[in-house]
Enzyme design. Structure first.
Site, short mmCIF file in Angstrom:
data_model
loop_
_atom_site.label_atom_id
_atom_site.label_comp_id
_atom_site.label_asym_id
_atom_site.label_seq_id
_atom_site.Cartn_x
_atom_site.Cartn_y
_atom_site.Cartn_z
N ASP A 164 0.86 -1.19 0.00
CA ASP A 164 0.00 0.00 0.00
C ASP A 164 0.90 1.23 0.00
O ASP A 164 1.40 1.65 1.04
CB ASP A 164 -0.91 -0.03 1.24
CG ASP A 164 -1.86 1.16 1.30
OD1 ASP A 164 -1.72 2.09 0.47
OD2 ASP A 164 -2.72 1.18 2.20
N GLU A 166 0.97 4.46 0.27
CA GLU A 166 0.46 5.73 0.74
C GLU A 166 1.35 6.22 1.88
O GLU A 166 2.03 5.46 2.54
CB GLU A 166 -0.97 5.57 1.28
CG GLU A 166 -1.97 5.16 0.23
CD GLU A 166 -3.36 5.07 0.83
OE1 GLU A 166 -4.12 6.06 0.70
OE2 GLU A 166 -3.69 4.02 1.41
#
Length: 305
Positions: A164, A166
């Site tokens: 992920d 982010e």
């Protein structure tokens, strides 16, 4: 989008677990016979769990009224972090106290799910320190982090890793900006380290946009890729068959049942093989879950406390 996590700066050492690798459906990682739920027909359902607030065991509390199969096939521990050591100028795998607690207690937090036939992945997320999957400046550095990931999977008897990209905040602490080779080297090395484990992609961030370099495309190295925007339909731009993609994404308790049902119906109608959910908590969410299980599997969901 995900809510930022509370994190501490300490680096958690990988604690040795008594568990070895898991073979689902035969023998569990701790040597006890596995007792998987009855098989079901339909897409693979995925549940992310925010372990800062909720228990992984929630994933195993939902079964189908018709046949008794697990509602969820994959549970994702959300989330470990990729951190940055400014002294050595290297990235390292970090577990906050809540993730560490799950890993230190895999016998009670993870093995029960695996014995049901549910695969358990470790999600890895940026931590505002400049380290990310997309800015390793050498193949050696990417491979070193891949080894940390595969070592954690092996030590704790997990079933794979979820990426992920982010909150990395590339450039912080003097770190490099994203480049085209970094994620390709990282995924290539990780797949070589754990050829039989799951690697999934939360399709967001600079890494997700850089899957090809030097004639190598790592798209096929992923077992799954999914849409990162809850309550929407977006086909991930990853060269995988429909059976491995989730264009649907819902946040349980926040995405309306009507939207969840519509996204599930579209998943089946258009032949996609995965359905992504986020933020399963400890409440009885059988009404929210049934909204999509009726469309995916033709059955209501039953919650067992």
């Amino acid at each position: 989008m995900f809510t930022p996590i509370r994190r501490r700066a300490r680096r958690a050492a990988l604690a040795l677990s008594a568990a070895a690798a898991l073979v689902l459906g035969t023998t569990a990682a701790n040597g006890a016979p596995a007792d998987p739920a009855p098989a079901k027909q339909g897409p693979t359902s995925v549940a992310y769990v925010e372990v800062n607030n909720n228990s992984m065991l929630n994933v195993g509390k939902y079964t189908l009224a018709n046949g008794g199969g697990n509602v969820f096939d994959v549970a994702v521990i959300f989330a470990a972090n990729i951190n940055y050591d400014t002294g050595t100028q290297t990235a390292y795998l970090h577990f906050n106290e809540n993730v560490q607690r799950v890993l230190d207690n895999v016998a009670t937090q993870v093995r029960p799910l695996q014995r049901k036939g549910i695969k358990v992945l470790l999600s890895v997320l940026g931590n505002h320190q400049g380290a990310g999957f997309a800015n390793f400046t050498s193949q050696q550095a990417a491979s070193a982090f891949a080894k940390q990931l595969s070592d954690a999977v092996a030590e704790y008897g997990l079933d794979g890793v979820d990426f992920d990209d982010e909150y990395a905040e590339y450039g912080t602490n003097g770190t490099a900006q994203p480049n085209d080779s970094s994620f390709v080297h990282l995924v290539t090395a990780l797949r070589a380290n754990m050829p039989d484990k799951v690697i999934s992609l939360y399709n967001i961030g600079p890494a997700a946009a850089r899957l090809s370099y030097g004639g190598v495309d790592v798209s096929s190295a992923f077992d799954y890729a999914w849409n990162p925007y809850y309550g929407t339909w977006q086909v991930p731009g990853v060269a995988l068959p429909k059976s491995k993609l989730s264009p649907a994404a819902v946040e349980i308790g926040r995405t309306s049942p009507a939207t969840a049902a519509g996204l599930a119906r579209r998943t089946v109608d258009e032949g996609y093989g995965v359905y992504l959910t986020y933020n399963l908590d400890g409440s009885d969410r059988s009404a929210d879950v049934s909204a999509f299980t009726r469309e995916l599997y033709g059955s209501e969901a039953v919650h067992t406390p």
